[in-house]
Design a protein around this motif. Structure first.
Motif, PDB file in Angstrom:
ATOM      1  N   LEU A 178      30.065 -22.360  -5.199  1.00 25.82           N
ATOM      2  CA  LEU A 178      29.981 -21.265  -6.417  1.00 25.82           C
ATOM      3  C   LEU A 178      28.850 -21.651  -7.207  1.00 25.82           C
ATOM      4  CD1 LEU A 178      33.727 -20.336  -7.224  1.00 25.82           C
ATOM      5  CD2 LEU A 178      32.230 -19.165  -5.489  1.00 25.82           C
ATOM      6  N   ILE A 179      28.410 -22.899  -7.210  1.00 27.61           N
ATOM      7  CA  ILE A 179      27.427 -23.393  -8.208  1.00 27.61           C
ATOM      8  C   ILE A 179      26.035 -23.039  -7.496  1.00 27.61           C
ATOM      9  CG2 ILE A 179      26.315 -25.235  -9.425  1.00 27.61           C
ATOM     10  CD1 ILE A 179      29.288 -26.544  -9.517  1.00 27.61           C
ATOM     11  N   GLU A 180      25.104 -22.348  -7.837  1.00 23.94           N
ATOM     12  CA  GLU A 180      23.793 -22.155  -7.657  1.00 23.94           C
ATOM     13  C   GLU A 180      22.960 -22.943  -8.399  1.00 23.94           C
ATOM     14  OE1 GLU A 180      23.145 -18.018  -6.686  1.00 23.94           O
ATOM     15  OE2 GLU A 180      24.639 -18.069  -5.129  1.00 23.94           O
ATOM     16  N   LEU A 181      21.997 -23.677  -7.687  1.00 24.87           N
ATOM     17  CA  LEU A 181      20.837 -24.369  -8.436  1.00 24.87           C
ATOM     18  C   LEU A 181      19.572 -23.775  -8.117  1.00 24.87           C
ATOM     19  CD1 LEU A 181      22.268 -28.038  -7.501  1.00 24.87           C
ATOM     20  CD2 LEU A 181      22.590 -26.660  -9.508  1.00 24.87           C
ATOM     21  N   PRO A 182      18.699 -23.861  -9.290  1.00 30.67           N
ATOM     22  CA  PRO A 182      17.469 -23.391  -9.243  1.00 30.67           C
ATOM     23  C   PRO A 182      16.519 -24.395  -8.189  1.00 30.67           C
ATOM     24  CG  PRO A 182      17.673 -23.917 -11.415  1.00 30.67           C
ATOM     25  CD  PRO A 182      19.119 -24.104 -10.832  1.00 30.67           C
ATOM     26  N   GLU A 183      15.484 -23.930  -7.779  1.00 32.20           N
ATOM     27  CA  GLU A 183      14.868 -24.880  -6.676  1.00 32.20           C
ATOM     28  C   GLU A 183      14.150 -26.091  -7.622  1.00 32.20           C
ATOM     29  OE1 GLU A 183      11.515 -24.228  -3.301  1.00 32.20           O
ATOM     30  OE2 GLU A 183      11.241 -23.263  -5.023  1.00 32.20           O
ATOM     31  N   ARG A 184      13.910 -26.037  -8.835  1.00 33.58           N
ATOM     32  CA  ARG A 184      13.229 -26.976  -9.319  1.00 33.58           C
ATOM     33  C   ARG A 184      14.460 -28.095  -9.781  1.00 33.58           C
ATOM     34  NH1 ARG A 184      13.861 -22.819 -12.760  1.00 33.58           N
ATOM     35  NH2 ARG A 184      15.080 -23.261 -14.747  1.00 33.58           N
ATOM     36  N   ALA A 185      15.597 -27.735  -9.819  1.00 35.95           N
ATOM     37  CA  ALA A 185      16.841 -28.550 -10.175  1.00 35.95           C
ATOM     38  C   ALA A 185      17.069 -29.483  -8.795  1.00 35.95           C
ATOM     39  CB  ALA A 185      17.887 -28.100 -10.350  1.00 35.95           C
ATOM     40  N   VAL A 186      16.641 -28.842  -7.592  1.00 40.69           N
ATOM     41  CA  VAL A 186      17.035 -29.371  -6.233  1.00 40.69           C
ATOM     42  C   VAL A 186      15.667 -30.375  -5.898  1.00 40.69           C
ATOM     43  CG1 VAL A 186      17.649 -29.223  -3.726  1.00 40.69           C
ATOM     44  CG2 VAL A 186      18.656 -27.743  -5.648  1.00 40.69           C
ATOM     45  N   PHE A 187      14.637 -29.849  -5.971  1.00 38.91           N
ATOM     46  CA  PHE A 187      13.482 -30.530  -5.641  1.00 38.91           C
ATOM     47  C   PHE A 187      12.615 -31.095  -6.769  1.00 38.91           C
ATOM     48  CE2 PHE A 187      14.632 -27.984  -2.107  1.00 38.91           C
ATOM     49  CZ  PHE A 187      14.778 -28.496  -0.989  1.00 38.91           C
ATOM     50  N   PRO A 188      12.358 -32.208  -6.925  1.00 41.76           N
ATOM     51  CA  PRO A 188      12.615 -33.384  -6.294  1.00 41.76           C
ATOM     52  C   PRO A 188      13.866 -34.161  -6.991  1.00 41.76           C
ATOM     53  CG  PRO A 188      10.953 -33.927  -7.728  1.00 41.76           C
ATOM     54  CD  PRO A 188      11.140 -32.476  -7.977  1.00 41.76           C
ATOM     55  N   GLY A 189      14.787 -33.395  -7.940  1.00 42.81           N
ATOM     56  CA  GLY A 189      15.836 -33.811  -8.521  1.00 42.81           C
ATOM     57  C   GLY A 189      16.822 -34.611  -7.767  1.00 42.81           C
ATOM     58  N   LEU A 190      17.388 -33.576  -6.724  1.00 43.22           N
ATOM     59  CA  LEU A 190      18.418 -34.164  -5.778  1.00 43.22           C
ATOM     60  C   LEU A 190      17.990 -34.643  -4.352  1.00 43.22           C
ATOM     61  CD1 LEU A 190      21.223 -31.167  -6.642  1.00 43.22           C
ATOM     62  CD2 LEU A 190      20.962 -33.839  -7.432  1.00 43.22           C
ATOM     63  N   ILE A 191      17.168 -33.668  -3.894  1.00 43.20           N
ATOM     64  CA  ILE A 191      16.411 -34.148  -2.487  1.00 43.20           C
ATOM     65  C   ILE A 191      15.058 -34.705  -2.620  1.00 43.20           C
ATOM     66  CG2 ILE A 191      15.638 -33.068  -0.435  1.00 43.20           C
ATOM     67  CD1 ILE A 191      17.645 -31.162  -0.545  1.00 43.20           C
ATOM     68  N   PRO A 192      14.556 -35.697  -2.324  1.00 41.92           N
ATOM     69  CA  PRO A 192      13.299 -36.551  -2.551  1.00 41.92           C
ATOM     70  C   PRO A 192      12.156 -35.727  -1.818  1.00 41.92           C
ATOM     71  CG  PRO A 192      14.383 -37.598  -0.999  1.00 41.92           C
ATOM     72  CD  PRO A 192      15.445 -36.749  -1.373  1.00 41.92           C
ATOM     73  N   ALA A 193      11.862 -34.515  -2.113  1.00 40.37           N
ATOM     74  CA  ALA A 193      10.843 -33.790  -1.760  1.00 40.37           C
ATOM     75  C   ALA A 193       9.978 -32.854  -2.773  1.00 40.37           C
ATOM     76  CB  ALA A 193      11.153 -33.094  -0.467  1.00 40.37           C
ATOM     77  N   GLN A 194       8.782 -32.699  -2.797  1.00 38.22           N
ATOM     78  CA  GLN A 194       7.972 -31.843  -3.724  1.00 38.22           C
ATOM     79  C   GLN A 194       8.548 -30.353  -3.352  1.00 38.22           C
ATOM     80  OE1 GLN A 194       6.512 -32.949  -6.372  1.00 38.22           O
ATOM     81  NE2 GLN A 194       7.337 -35.070  -5.557  1.00 38.22           N
ATOM     82  N   PRO A 195       8.290 -29.570  -4.401  1.00 33.25           N
ATOM     83  CA  PRO A 195       8.720 -28.036  -4.140  1.00 33.25           C
ATOM     84  C   PRO A 195       7.834 -27.397  -3.197  1.00 33.25           C
ATOM     85  CG  PRO A 195       8.632 -28.608  -6.389  1.00 33.25           C
ATOM     86  CD  PRO A 195       8.240 -30.096  -5.836  1.00 33.25           C
ATOM     87  N   THR A 196       6.535 -27.800  -3.205  1.00 31.18           N
ATOM     88  CA  THR A 196       5.784 -27.226  -2.007  1.00 31.18           C
ATOM     89  C   THR A 196       6.171 -27.555  -0.630  1.00 31.18           C
ATOM     90  OG1 THR A 196       4.263 -29.271  -2.101  1.00 31.18           O
ATOM     91  CG2 THR A 196       3.477 -27.216  -3.363  1.00 31.18           C
ATOM     92  N   ARG A 249      11.348 -23.876   4.134  1.00 31.66           N
ATOM     93  CA  ARG A 249      12.055 -22.330   4.291  1.00 31.66           C
ATOM     94  C   ARG A 249      11.264 -21.644   5.048  1.00 31.66           C
ATOM     95  NH1 ARG A 249      11.888 -22.683  -1.269  1.00 31.66           N
ATOM     96  NH2 ARG A 249      10.175 -21.289  -1.542  1.00 31.66           N
ATOM     97  N   CYS A 250       9.961 -21.929   5.337  1.00 32.77           N
ATOM     98  CA  CYS A 250       9.256 -21.139   6.450  1.00 32.77           C
ATOM     99  C   CYS A 250       9.485 -21.558   7.733  1.00 32.77           C
ATOM    100  CB  CYS A 250       7.754 -21.192   6.244  1.00 32.77           C
ATOM    101  SG  CYS A 250       7.305 -20.278   4.557  1.00 32.77           S
ATOM    102  N   THR A 251       9.692 -23.001   7.991  1.00 33.51           N
ATOM    103  CA  THR A 251       9.968 -23.597   9.497  1.00 33.51           C
ATOM    104  C   THR A 251      11.269 -23.904   9.677  1.00 33.51           C
ATOM    105  OG1 THR A 251       9.658 -26.032   8.518  1.00 33.51           O
ATOM    106  CG2 THR A 251       7.520 -24.738   9.034  1.00 33.51           C
ATOM    107  N   GLY A 252      12.050 -24.092   8.744  1.00 30.42           N
ATOM    108  CA  GLY A 252      13.549 -24.366   9.043  1.00 30.42           C
ATOM    109  C   GLY A 252      13.584 -25.962   8.723  1.00 30.42           C
ATOM    110  N   THR A 253      12.707 -26.823   8.783  1.00 28.79           N
ATOM    111  CA  THR A 253      12.802 -28.213   8.941  1.00 28.79           C
ATOM    112  C   THR A 253      12.258 -28.775   7.633  1.00 28.79           C
ATOM    113  OG1 THR A 253      12.203 -27.817  11.415  1.00 28.79           O
ATOM    114  CG2 THR A 253      11.845 -30.106  10.493  1.00 28.79           C
ATOM    115  N   LEU A 254      13.044 -29.560   7.224  1.00 20.27           N
ATOM    116  CA  LEU A 254      12.722 -30.526   6.074  1.00 20.27           C
ATOM    117  C   LEU A 254      13.056 -31.861   6.390  1.00 20.27           C
ATOM    118  CD1 LEU A 254      12.121 -30.602   2.797  1.00 20.27           C
ATOM    119  CD2 LEU A 254      14.454 -30.424   2.703  1.00 20.27           C
TER     120      LEU A 254
END
Length: 84
Positions: free
Chosen positions: A12-30, A36-41
């Motif tokens: 039920l908890i939705e996080l904004p993109e800026r909280a996930v990248f690079p906060g939780l997942i070590p990747a830049q927002p770009t 999201r376009c390719t489906g691969t991260l």
């Protein structure tokens, strides 16, 4: 994250993109945008996301599952053997 610590269901908890990248997942927002376009991260299927109007949000449950599914290694030698 305080909601998560308070015991609210992570689905039920939705996080904004800026909280996930690079906060939780070590990747830049770009990189997240490309994922999201390719489906691969970072070489594997990216975490699921939700679109709320123009805003991109990530459910905490999906981010935690994505992080948990990553392979972990005890050493760089072990990681190198996994690639070969």
């Amino acid at each position: 994250m305080s909601h998560y610590r308070d015991g609210i269901d992570p689905a039920l908890i939705e996080l904004p993109e800026r909280a996930v990248f690079p906060g939780l997942i070590p990747a830049q927002p770009t990189t997240a945008l490309k994922a999201r376009c390719t489906g691969t991260l970072l070489g594997r299927p990216g975490p699921r996301f939700v679109r709320r109007g123009r805003a991109i949000r990530y459910r905490l449950k999906d981010v935690l599952e994505w992080l948990e599914a990553a392979e972990s290694f005890a050493s760089t030698a072990e990681a190198g053997r996994a690639i070969s």
